[in-house]
Design a protein around this motif. Structure first.
Motif, PDB file in Angstrom:
ATOM      1  N   LEU A  44       0.836  -1.210   0.000  1.00 33.57           N
ATOM      2  CA  LEU A  44       0.000   0.000   0.000  1.00 33.57           C
ATOM      3  C   LEU A  44       0.865   1.253   0.000  1.00 33.57           C
ATOM      4  N   ALA A  45       1.986   1.202   0.722  1.00 29.46           N
ATOM      5  CA  ALA A  45       2.891   2.350   0.748  1.00 29.46           C
ATOM      6  C   ALA A  45       3.450   2.635  -0.646  1.00 29.46           C
ATOM      7  N   GLU A  46       3.820   1.573  -1.377  1.00 32.26           N
ATOM      8  CA  GLU A  46       4.311   1.768  -2.744  1.00 32.26           C
ATOM      9  C   GLU A  46       3.199   2.296  -3.643  1.00 32.26           C
ATOM     10  N   PHE A  47       1.985   1.796  -3.453  1.00 36.56           N
ATOM     11  CA  PHE A  47       0.849   2.273  -4.254  1.00 36.56           C
ATOM     12  C   PHE A  47       0.639   3.780  -4.105  1.00 36.56           C
ATOM     13  N   VAL A  48       0.635   4.281  -2.860  1.00 37.18           N
ATOM     14  CA  VAL A  48       0.317   5.704  -2.659  1.00 37.18           C
ATOM     15  C   VAL A  48       1.407   6.598  -3.252  1.00 37.18           C
ATOM     16  N   ILE A  49       2.657   6.160  -3.190  1.00 38.53           N
ATOM     17  CA  ILE A  49       3.743   6.938  -3.785  1.00 38.53           C
ATOM     18  C   ILE A  49       3.581   7.004  -5.304  1.00 38.53           C
ATOM     19  N   ALA A  94      10.415  13.429  -1.466  1.00 41.08           N
ATOM     20  CA  ALA A  94      11.356  13.357  -0.351  1.00 41.08           C
ATOM     21  C   ALA A  94      12.279  14.568  -0.305  1.00 41.08           C
ATOM     22  N   ALA A  95      12.909  14.712   0.839  1.00 43.30           N
ATOM     23  CA  ALA A  95      13.945  15.726   1.028  1.00 43.30           C
ATOM     24  C   ALA A  95      15.070  15.086   1.827  1.00 43.30           C
ATOM     25  N   GLY A  96      16.253  15.669   1.739  1.00 47.74           N
ATOM     26  CA  GLY A  96      17.359  15.198   2.570  1.00 47.74           C
ATOM     27  C   GLY A  96      17.746  13.768   2.275  1.00 47.74           C
ATOM     28  N   ARG A  97      17.816  12.985   3.328  1.00 47.47           N
ATOM     29  CA  ARG A  97      18.400  11.644   3.242  1.00 47.47           C
ATOM     30  C   ARG A  97      17.599  10.666   2.388  1.00 47.47           C
ATOM     31  N   PHE A  98      16.323  10.947   2.144  1.00 43.59           N
ATOM     32  CA  PHE A  98      15.511  10.012   1.357  1.00 43.59           C
ATOM     33  C   PHE A  98      15.503  10.349  -0.130  1.00 43.59           C
ATOM     34  N   ARG A  99      16.057  11.480  -0.506  1.00 44.62           N
ATOM     35  CA  ARG A  99      15.875  11.996  -1.859  1.00 44.62           C
ATOM     36  C   ARG A  99      16.336  11.022  -2.948  1.00 44.62           C
ATOM     37  N   TYR A 100      17.376  10.284  -2.669  1.00 48.36           N
ATOM     38  CA  TYR A 100      17.943   9.405  -3.689  1.00 48.36           C
ATOM     39  C   TYR A 100      17.626   7.928  -3.439  1.00 48.36           C
ATOM     40  N   PHE A 127      10.037   5.777   5.236  1.00 51.27           N
ATOM     41  CA  PHE A 127       9.678   7.004   4.530  1.00 51.27           C
ATOM     42  C   PHE A 127       8.193   7.317   4.638  1.00 51.27           C
ATOM     43  N   VAL A 128       7.361   6.332   4.297  1.00 46.20           N
ATOM     44  CA  VAL A 128       5.913   6.563   4.313  1.00 46.20           C
ATOM     45  C   VAL A 128       5.384   6.630   5.745  1.00 46.20           C
ATOM     46  N   GLY A 129       5.872   5.751   6.613  1.00 45.63           N
ATOM     47  CA  GLY A 129       5.352   5.700   7.982  1.00 45.63           C
ATOM     48  C   GLY A 129       5.730   6.894   8.835  1.00 45.63           C
ATOM     49  N   TRP A 130       6.923   7.459   8.605  1.00 46.95           N
ATOM     50  CA  TRP A 130       7.403   8.531   9.486  1.00 46.95           C
ATOM     51  C   TRP A 130       7.578   9.880   8.805  1.00 46.95           C
ATOM     52  N   GLU A 131       7.891   9.910   7.513  1.00 47.77           N
ATOM     53  CA  GLU A 131       8.198  11.172   6.849  1.00 47.77           C
ATOM     54  C   GLU A 131       6.990  11.809   6.167  1.00 47.77           C
ATOM     55  N   ILE A 132       6.158  11.004   5.527  1.00 47.37           N
ATOM     56  CA  ILE A 132       5.034  11.574   4.751  1.00 47.37           C
ATOM     57  C   ILE A 132       3.718  10.931   5.158  1.00 47.37           C
TER      58      ILE A 132
END
Length: 452
Positions: free
Chosen positions: A59-64, A80-86, A386-391
């Motif tokens: 589901l996390a991949e789906f929403v992205i 993403a920003a910062g450490r997740f950007r790449y 990423f999905v659970g904590w950042e967005i």
């Protein structure tokens, strides 16, 4: 810029996602992992990973994918920003590497279909192993590797609707029908009761003593079979509309995938036991060796084997087109290439990267263990984090499109990502790294010494 492609129907998307999930991971990899990791205990841990971690990460991949309408590299970079950007590059690299050796293994299935039609399976395990080694390496392996890559170039080159969607509408129902028929046949074999006990009755003592091996293998298998951690579901969801119920579609996909994986065991293990073949033979070639030996022992084994390996070949094709689409979509979105050029160029590069795995099965193990035990699970770990904590606010909002207010269900989904998925996958990644180090300093180092 050309308008981005989309699925023609909801059925097309679901079948494409099921086809991606129902590939070599289910019919080739799942039985040999079960046999190698002690039977039903592995199956139990695998199912827990599917339910508690695999589905939430899907589901996390789906929403992205749906929110950005981009390939994994571009999608993560946009959000993403910062450490997740790449982080999206990990998905791109994982898919690229998987397809480079996946195509080689799929080529073996073509060769084994021909062997079955010629009734040429060798009945004893030692002879079957020699037969496999001749199929798995050398010029034959290179040629069938090329043939398989050519097949997926044709399908992906035609695009989402005229290529991938049209193909999976034929392939996925065929896989399901043939596998059900073969499971019914396997039920009639002598020794099927013993096989079902091995496959379906877990030994909890074995789980307790071997958990450090079972956990990374089960997690990697769950992600491999669901096409997670390599950007496939991000890419496929990027061609979706906002009116789709992602949770409902995800449940259907996970349900079909798990059903066919379990069905593969109901086919393979009765054949093993009826022929007196050891189901725990280790390595990527185990299913080919042991099944060929078993088919050589039973009545009409050549025909039955040809049907089985034909089914595996179809499943491999339905999965491979999804993996290739990940890297092709990157070239289209980020570099403006036309679809046919992008498909052809990247496929040639993938073919070349996969050539070393046609030299020796140990080299294929080198690729497969890196991808399955480390890269796929690392991709899932980053997605959950990423999905659970950042967005998380964005993720809930996107998931509710086509569903409505999720309420406590949305919160439960987020916390499954935040705690069990993040912690569990981090532990599995560390175990996978440790196991890969052991492989490099053990089997692979020994092979290098003999070869050099």
């Amino acid at each position: 810029m050309a308008q981005r492609e989309s699925w023609a129907t909801r059925t097309g998307f679901i079948l494409a996602a099921v086809g991606s999930a129902v590939g070599l991971g289910n019919i080739w990899r799942f039985p040999f992992q079960v046999g190698q990791e002690g039977g039903a205990g592995f199956v139990l841990i695998y199912l827990l990973f599917i339910a508690l971690i695999g589905f939430p990460v899907m589901l996390a991949e789906f929403v992205i994918g749906r929110r950005t309408e981009l390939n994994p590299v571009g999608a993560v970079k946009q959000l993403a920003a910062g450490r997740f950007r790449y982080a999206g590059w990990l998905f791109f690299t994982t898919g690229f590497l998987i397809l480079s050796y996946y195509s080689v293994v799929a080529g073996w299935t073509f060769r084994y279909v021909l062997l079955g039609l010629q009734n040429d399976y060798v009945a004893d395990v030692a002879g079957a192993e020699q037969q496999f080694l001749s199929v798995a390496s050398g010029l034959d392996a290179v040629l069938f590797h090329a043939l398989f890559m050519l097949a997926i170039i044709v399908i992906v080159g035609f695009g989402i609707r005229r290529g991938i969607e049209l193909a999976v509408k034929v392939m996925v129902p065929a896989i399901i029908v043939i596998m059900i028929g073969m499971a019914i046949y396997a039920f009639t074999l002598e020794g099927s009761g013993e096989a079902y006990a091995y496959y379906l009755s877990p030994d909890f003592g074995y789980i307790g003593s071997e958990w450090q091996n079972i956990l990374p293998a089960a997690a990697g298998q769950a992600f491999f079979t669901l096409s997670l951690g390599m950007g496939v579901m991000i890419t496929y969801a990027s061609y979706l509309g906002e009116d789709r119920n992602l949770a409902e579609d995800g449940l259907i996909i996970v349900g079909f995938d798990t059903f066919i994986a379990l069905l593969a065991g109901l086919v393979v293990f009765p054949i093993f036991f009826s022929a007196g073949v050891n189901p725990g033979s280790p390595g990527a070639g185990a299913v080919f060796v042991t099944l060929a030996a078993a088919f050589g022992e039973i009545s009409f084994g050549g025909l039955i084997g040809a049907i089985f390996f034909f089914t595996v070949a179809i499943a491999a094709l339905s999965s491979a087109i999804s993996i290739l689409e990940v890297v092709v979509s990157y070239l289209i979105d980020e570099h403006g290439m036309d679809r046919l050029s992008a498909t052809t160029i990247i496929s040639v590069v993938i073919f070349l990267v996969g050539l070393p795995t046609t030299y020796d099965i140990v080299v294929l193990d080198l690729y497969d263990k890196l991808v399955n035990d480390i890269l796929l699970v690392s991709g899932g770990f980053l997605i959950a984090l990423f999905v659970g904590w950042e967005i998380s606010d964005f993720a809930i909002d996107e998931l509710e499109q086509g569903i409505g207010d999720l309420g406590s269900w949305g919160i439960a989904w987020l916390w499954l990502l935040r705690i069990p998925a993040v912690i569990g996958l981090l532990v599995v990644v560390l175990l996978g790294i440790s196991g890969y180090y052991d492989f490099l300093t053990g089997d692979f180092a020994g092979w290098l010494e003999q070869t050099v």
